[in-house]
Design an enzyme around this catalytic site. Structure first.
Site, short mmCIF file in Angstrom:
data_model
loop_
_atom_site.label_atom_id
_atom_site.label_comp_id
_atom_site.label_asym_id
_atom_site.label_seq_id
_atom_site.Cartn_x
_atom_site.Cartn_y
_atom_site.Cartn_z
N GLU A 47 10.18 1.32 10.15
CA GLU A 47 11.17 2.37 9.83
C GLU A 47 10.47 3.69 10.05
O GLU A 47 9.61 4.07 9.25
CB GLU A 47 11.60 2.28 8.37
CG GLU A 47 12.28 0.99 7.99
CD GLU A 47 13.77 1.06 8.21
OE1 GLU A 47 14.39 0.01 8.34
OE2 GLU A 47 14.30 2.19 8.24
N VAL A 75 2.01 6.47 13.52
CA VAL A 75 1.32 5.36 12.85
C VAL A 75 2.07 4.04 13.13
O VAL A 75 1.44 2.98 13.27
CB VAL A 75 1.15 5.62 11.33
CG1 VAL A 75 0.48 4.44 10.65
CG2 VAL A 75 0.31 6.88 11.11
N GLY A 76 3.39 4.11 13.26
CA GLY A 76 4.16 2.91 13.63
C GLY A 76 3.66 2.32 14.94
O GLY A 76 3.51 1.10 15.09
N CYS A 108 13.77 10.94 6.08
CA CYS A 108 13.85 10.45 7.46
C CYS A 108 15.26 10.53 8.00
O CYS A 108 15.45 10.68 9.20
CB CYS A 108 13.32 9.03 7.53
SG CYS A 108 14.11 7.96 6.33
N LYS A 152 0.86 -1.18 0.00
CA LYS A 152 0.00 0.00 0.00
C LYS A 152 0.90 1.23 0.00
O LYS A 152 1.51 1.58 1.00
CB LYS A 152 -0.91 0.07 1.23
CG LYS A 152 -1.99 1.14 1.02
CD LYS A 152 -2.36 1.91 2.27
CE LYS A 152 -1.61 3.16 2.52
NZ LYS A 152 -1.90 4.31 1.65
N GLU A 208 10.46 16.11 14.96
CA GLU A 208 10.83 15.94 13.56
C GLU A 208 9.99 16.91 12.72
O GLU A 208 8.77 16.85 12.74
CB GLU A 208 10.55 14.50 13.12
CG GLU A 208 11.00 14.24 11.71
CD GLU A 208 10.62 12.87 11.20
OE1 GLU A 208 9.48 12.45 11.43
OE2 GLU A 208 11.48 12.22 10.58
N GLY A 268 7.09 5.07 7.86
CA GLY A 268 6.28 6.28 7.99
C GLY A 268 6.50 6.90 9.36
O GLY A 268 7.58 6.75 9.96
N SER A 269 5.49 7.56 9.86
CA SER A 269 5.64 8.30 11.11
C SER A 269 5.66 7.37 12.32
O SER A 269 5.11 6.26 12.29
CB SER A 269 4.48 9.29 11.25
OG SER A 269 3.26 8.57 11.28
N THR A 270 6.28 7.86 13.39
CA THR A 270 6.33 7.08 14.63
C THR A 270 4.92 6.87 15.18
O THR A 270 4.61 5.80 15.72
CB THR A 270 7.26 7.77 15.64
OG1 THR A 270 8.58 7.79 15.07
CG2 THR A 270 7.32 7.04 16.97
P1 NAP Z 1 2.48 8.44 7.75
O1 NAP Z 1 1.35 9.35 7.88
O2 NAP Z 1 2.82 7.57 8.90
O3 NAP Z 1 2.18 7.58 6.43
C1 NAP Z 1 3.00 6.51 6.02
C2 NAP Z 1 2.15 5.48 5.32
O4 NAP Z 1 1.20 4.97 6.25
C3 NAP Z 1 1.34 6.02 4.15
O5 NAP Z 1 1.18 5.01 3.16
C4 NAP Z 1 -0.02 6.31 4.78
O6 NAP Z 1 -1.07 6.29 3.83
C5 NAP Z 1 -0.12 5.14 5.75
N1 NAP Z 1 -1.02 5.36 6.88
C6 NAP Z 1 -1.47 6.53 7.39
N2 NAP Z 1 -2.29 6.28 8.44
C7 NAP Z 1 -2.34 4.95 8.59
C8 NAP Z 1 -3.02 4.08 9.50
N3 NAP Z 1 -3.79 4.55 10.49
N4 NAP Z 1 -2.83 2.75 9.38
C9 NAP Z 1 -2.04 2.25 8.41
N5 NAP Z 1 -1.39 3.01 7.51
C10 NAP Z 1 -1.53 4.35 7.61
O7 NAP Z 1 3.83 9.18 7.42
P2 NAP Z 1 4.11 10.16 6.22
O8 NAP Z 1 3.57 11.48 6.59
O9 NAP Z 1 3.64 9.54 4.94
O10 NAP Z 1 5.71 10.16 6.17
C11 NAP Z 1 6.44 10.94 7.02
C12 NAP Z 1 7.05 10.14 8.15
O11 NAP Z 1 7.65 8.95 7.67
C13 NAP Z 1 8.15 10.87 8.84
O12 NAP Z 1 8.00 10.74 10.24
C14 NAP Z 1 9.41 10.17 8.41
O13 NAP Z 1 10.50 10.24 9.25
C15 NAP Z 1 8.94 8.80 8.22
N6 NAP Z 1 9.80 8.09 7.26
C16 NAP Z 1 10.69 7.19 7.75
C17 NAP Z 1 11.53 6.52 6.89
C18 NAP Z 1 12.52 5.52 7.39
O14 NAP Z 1 13.09 4.78 6.59
N7 NAP Z 1 12.75 5.44 8.68
C19 NAP Z 1 11.47 6.79 5.53
C20 NAP Z 1 10.56 7.72 5.07
C21 NAP Z 1 9.72 8.37 5.96
P3 NAP Z 1 -1.65 7.66 3.18
O15 NAP Z 1 -0.48 8.56 2.96
O16 NAP Z 1 -2.27 7.19 1.91
O17 NAP Z 1 -2.64 8.18 4.13
#
Ligand code: NAP
Length: 498
Positions: free
Chosen positions: A262, A243-244, A296, A186, A394, A239-241
Site C-alpha cells: 500500500e 521503500v515498497g 495516502c 514493525k 506526493e 509506506g512510500s513507493t
Molecule cells: P516509509 O519511509 O516508506 O516508511 C514506512 C515504514 O517502512 C516505516 O515503518 C519505516 O520505518 C519502514 N522503513 C523505512 N525504510 C525501510 C527499509 N529500507 N526497509 C524496510 N522498512 C523500511 O514511509 P513513511 O514516510 O513512513 O510514510 C509516508 C508514505 O507512506 C507516503 O508515501 C504515503 O503515501 C504512504 N502511505 C500509504 C498508505 C496506503 O495505504 N497506501 C498509507 C499510509 C502511508 P521507520 O519509520 O521506523 O524508519
C-alpha cells in the site's frame, strides 16, 4: 489525564515500553526517545530492536503457526478472540487515542474517531473469520470432484507507517488473524506505542502467545531485516513507493515472499459545475487538510470545471482559512502538527518549489508559529500546470494544487495523469457524469459526492504504482490465504500401464 477538560495534559515523564515477543514485553535494549511533534516534549521511550530480535520474533511466529494453536481453531473461536479484542479496545479507547496523539501530533478528537474505526475493523474481522471459505467443482465428470481450500499463508511480516499508526495496523491485523496466519509487526519508530499496547490487549482477549509479535526500531535495521527474512511467508508493507520498491527487490533476492503493498498517492478530486459547490468546497478543504494532508488517500489535486473555477477556488480558500490548526491535545483542534521533522522540511520545500515554478498561493503557503512543534497552514496553489513538481509528486502535507478542465474526457485525462492510482473523488449532480468519471479513473477507491467515507467492509488498495493487493473486508482476509486445489477420484482407476 482528565478527559472532561478541554485540553489533556502532557505526561510528566516519557513512558518506557518493551517490545512484544511471544506473549510478553521484553526489555534490555537501547531506547529511542520520541518527542511529541505538537509540543517538542519527550513522551515515549521505545526499544531499538536488532536483527536478532527480528529472528526471535519470526521464530516465535513460526512456532505458533506450526503448532496450530491458532490456525487449527475454528473460525468461530478465532472470531471470539477478535470480538473480545474489539470490546477491550472500546474500554481502552481513551488511553490509545492519547498515546496516538502524543506520538503522531494528530488532534485528540480525530484520534478517538480512528480508535472507533479500529474497533469496527476487529468486528468485521470477527465476521470474516467465520465466513472464510473455499470453493468446489462438481463439474469435473462423474469420476472426479474438486475442492478449493483456502489456507493461511503462514508467518506474515507487517510494516506500517507513522501517519495512521493504529488505524493502518487495525485495517490489517484482524484480517491477518482471521485467516489463521501469525504476524510480526514493525511500526514506524516514530509511532510505536499503540502497536505495542495492542499486544497486551490481544493477550487479554485470549490470543495464544507467539501469534502477534512487535519488533520496534528503525526501518533501515529492523524493517529491512524483515523484508529480507527467509522465514517470513508474506510481507504487508504500507509506506512510500520507494521503500515498497525495495521490498520487491528484497523479496526477489530472498525467498520470493508474497507481497502486499500500500504505497503513495496523488489523488484527484474532480468538481463539475453542476455539483453542490458548497458541499464540494467543504469536502475539498477536508480532503487535503485531514491529518495535515499526511494521508495516502488525501485529495491533493483539485480538477475543477473552468466555468466555475475562480469562484470555487475562492470558496475552498475561505474554508481552508477557517480550519482550526493547533495543539493536538485541545479538544477543538481540527488539524494538528506535522509528524516528523523530515516531513516538515519536505512540505516546506514543496511550498518554495510551487512558488518558484510559477504557481500562485491563494491561501496558506507558510509554517505557523504555535510556540513549539511544527505546524503548516492549509495551502491552495492555483495556476498549476501538469509539469510542475507540486502537480506530480506526493507532498504528504496540507498542500492542494488546482487544475482546470472543459470536458469530461479532459477531466478523466487529468485525473489519470499520475503514476499513482490510490483514490479519487468526483462531484456532480448528474449520475451519468459522476459514474462515468468513477469508472474511468484508474484508482482503487472512488468517492462520489463524498470524501474519505466508508468502513472496513470495503476493500482498500491501489492501482498502478500505489501498490499490490487489497486490505480489509473479505477481500483483505483472502489476501492472507493461498488456495489449494484438492482432486478426489471416485471409482476404479483407468490404468495407464496395462
Ligand atoms: P516509509 O519511509 O516508506 O516508511 C514506512 C515504514 O517502512 C516505516 O515503518 C519505516 O520505518 C519502514 N522503513 C523505512 N525504510 C525501510 C527499509 N529500507 N526497509 C524496510 N522498512 C523500511 O514511509 P513513511 O514516510 O513512513 O510514510 C509516508 C508514505 O507512506 C507516503 O508515501 C504515503 O503515501 C504512504 N502511505 C500509504 C498508505 C496506503 O495505504 N497506501 C498509507 C499510509 C502511508 P521507520 O519509520 O521506523 O524508519
Amino acid at each position: 489525564m482528565d478527559q472532561t477538560t478541554r485540553r489533556l495534559s502532557l505526561p510528566e515523564s516519557p513512558r518506557e515500553f518493551g517490545f512484544w515477543l511471544d506473549g510478553s514485553y521484553r526489555g534490555g535494549r537501547a531506547l529511542f526517545e520520541r518527542a511529541s511533534p505538537g509540543h517538542g516534549v519527550p513522551v515515549t521511550l521505545i526499544p531499538k530492536c536488532t536483527p536478532e530480535d527480528v529472528n526471535a520474533a519470526v521464530a516465535a511466529a513460526r512456532r505458533a503457526f506450526e503448532d496450530r494453536s491458532w490456525a487449527g481453531l475454528s473460525g468461530s473461536d478465532r472470531a471470539g478472540v477478535l470480538q473480545r479484542t474489539a470490546d477491550l479496545l472500546r474500554q481502552r479507547a481513551g488511553e490509545l487515542a492519547y498515546w496516538e496523539t502524543l506520538e503522531n501530533g494528530k488532534p485528540i478528537a480525530q484520534a478517538r474517531g480512528e480508535i472507533n474505526h479500529a474497533i469496527s475493523c476487529f468486528e468485521v474481522g470477527a465476521g470474516a473469520a467465520r465466513l472464510l471459505h473455499g470453493d468446489s467443482f462438481n463439474s469435473l465428470g462423474d469420476g472426479l470432484f474438486g475442492m478449493v481450500l483456502r489456507e493461511p499463508v503462514g508467518v506474515v511480516g507487517l510494516i506500517t507507517p507513522w501517519n495512521f499508526p493504529f488505524l493502518i495496523l487495525c485495517e490489517r491485523v484482524p484480517f491477518i488473524l482471521a485467516s489463521g496466519c501469525t504476524v510480526v509487526v514493525k511500526p514506524s519508530e516514530m509511532t510505536s506505542a499503540t502497536t505495542l499496547i495492542l499486544g497486551e490487549i490481544l493477550a487479554e482477549a485470549g490470543l495464544p502467545k507467539g501469534i502477534y509479535n512487535v519488533v520496534t526500531g528503525s526501518g533501515r535495521t529492523v524493517g529491512q531485516a524483515m523484508t529480507e527474512h527467509p522465514d517470513i511467508d508474506m510481507l504487508s508493507f504500507t509506506g512510500s513507493t520507494a521503500v515498497g520498491r525495495a521490498c520487491v527487490h528484497a523479496s526477489a533476492d530472498s525467498n520470493l515472499k508474497k507481497l502486499g503493498l500500500e504505497l503513495g498517492g496523488k489523488n484527484p478530486i474532480v468538481v463539475f459545475a453542476d455539483a453542490d459547490l458548497d458541499d464540494a468546497a467543504d469536502a475539498t478543504a477536508f480532503g487535503i487538510s485531514f491529518n495535515t494532508g499526511q494521508c495516502c488517500v488525501s485529495s491533493s489535486r483539485l480538477i475543477v470545471e473552468r466555468g466555475i473555477a475562480d469562484r470555487f477556488e475562492e470558496m475552498v480558500a475561505e474554508k481552508m482559512k477557517k480550519i482550526r490548526v493547533g495543539d493536538p491535545l485541545d479538544e477543538t483542534t481540527q488539524v494538528g502538527a506535522i509528524t516528523t521533522d523530515a516531513q516538515n522540511e519536505t512540505i516546506l520545500g514543496y511550498l518554495e518549489k510551487g512558488t518558484a515554478e510559477g504557481a500562485k498561493v491563494l491561501t496558506g503557503g507558510t509554517a505557523l508559529d504555535m510556540g513549539g512543534g511544527s505546524y503548516i497552514a492549509p495551502t491552495l496553489f492555483t495556476g498549476v500546470t501538469p509539469d510542475m513538481s507540486i502537480a506530480r509528486e506526493e507532498i504528504f502535507g496540507p498542500v492542494l494544487s488546482s487544475f482546470r478542465f472543459d470536458t469530461v474526457d479532459e477531466a478523466v485525462k487529468l485525473a489519470n495523469d499520475t503514476a499513482y492510482g490510490l483514490a479519487g473523488s468526483v462531484w456532480s449532480r448528474n449520475i451519468d457524469t459522476a459514474l462515468t468519471v468513477a469508472r474511468r479513473v484508474r484508482a482503487g477507491r472512488l468517492w462520489v459526492n463524498c470524501m474519505l467515507a466508508g468502513g472496513p467492509e470495503m476493500p482498500l488498495g491501489g492501482f498502478k504504482q500505489s501498490g499490490w493487493g487489497r486490505e480489509a473486508g473479505t477481500y483483505g482476509v483472502e489476501e492472507y490465504t493461498q488456495v489449494k486445489s484438492v482432486h478426489v477420484a471416485f471409482g476404479k482407476r483407468n490404468h495407464w500401464v496395462e
